[in-house]
Design an enzyme around this catalytic site. Sequence first.
Site, PDB file in Angstrom:
ATOM      1  N   ASP A 296      91.856  13.228  81.879  1.00 13.84           N
ATOM      2  CA  ASP A 296      92.193  14.033  83.047  1.00 13.84           C
ATOM      3  C   ASP A 296      93.711  14.230  83.051  1.00 13.84           C
ATOM      4  O   ASP A 296      94.448  13.418  82.493  1.00 13.84           O
ATOM      5  CB  ASP A 296      91.719  13.309  84.311  1.00 13.84           C
TER       6      ASP A 296
ATOM      7  N   ASP B  28      96.088  15.586  85.979  1.00 17.31           N
ATOM      8  CA  ASP B  28      96.883  15.221  87.157  1.00 17.31           C
ATOM      9  C   ASP B  28      96.458  13.844  87.667  1.00 17.31           C
ATOM     10  O   ASP B  28      95.296  13.604  87.976  1.00 17.31           O
ATOM     11  CB  ASP B  28      96.712  16.288  88.247  1.00 17.31           C
TER      12      ASP B  28
HETATM   13 MG   LIG Z   1      93.152  13.488  88.501  1.00 12.08          MG
END
Ligand SMILES: [Mg+2]
Length: 221
Positions: free
Chosen positions: A33, A35
């Site tokens: 992932d 962010d």
């Molecule tokens: Mg995230």
Amino acid sequence: MIQNDKRICDGVGLWLENCTGRDWDGLPGLFLDRDGVILEETGYLGRVEDVRLVDGAVRLIGWANRQGIPVIVITNQSGIGRGYYDWQAFAAVQDELDRQLQRDGAQVDFVVACAYHEDGKPPFAIDNHPWRKPNPGMILAVRDQCRLDLSRSVLVGDKWSDLESAARVGMARGLLVKTGHGAQQANIPFSFEPGSMRIDIAESLEEALAIFKQETSSASG
Ligand SMILES: [Mg+2]
């Protein structure tokens, strides 16, 4: 014009980018992932000046690079759907991420993103799009392009919904890391069926890397 950018693979809300063009046939992938995992969580990250790598991101990605494990960035981008920023800003953030990684000798192999969201503005207003995590569409799109072996692949996320997308495709391994939203998420149990996926919580990307190193050496030795 960014709208004609062929990385926007449906011309609207889906981004699919093969950065290094290597042959990945049958390899396991490291799905990350973005962010809150690779980049500090700032809330709808759309500005280059807010791009800051999380501690350990370079070492984790660089380790995978040296192992010959393709690194895939997999990111929900409802900020685009909501109209907070656009694909051009997303591309600029990705360029800055690449620059900061490559400065220290690490690189990402693939980027996949989904801008659709139920609260998006037209044409992004799609409820439960198959590419939006926890749905597994982004993972499957990467697999279909690169013929990765998902049964040996791993995912690192800072939300349980990240790990759910991995569980749904039968990935071997999921790690919730306590960066970004992860510290909060770790306090609540996950509510999906993990199937055969082994799930753990890591305090940091350094700890995630230590776990992967140990499991890689025990698998090969
Ligand atoms: Mg995230």
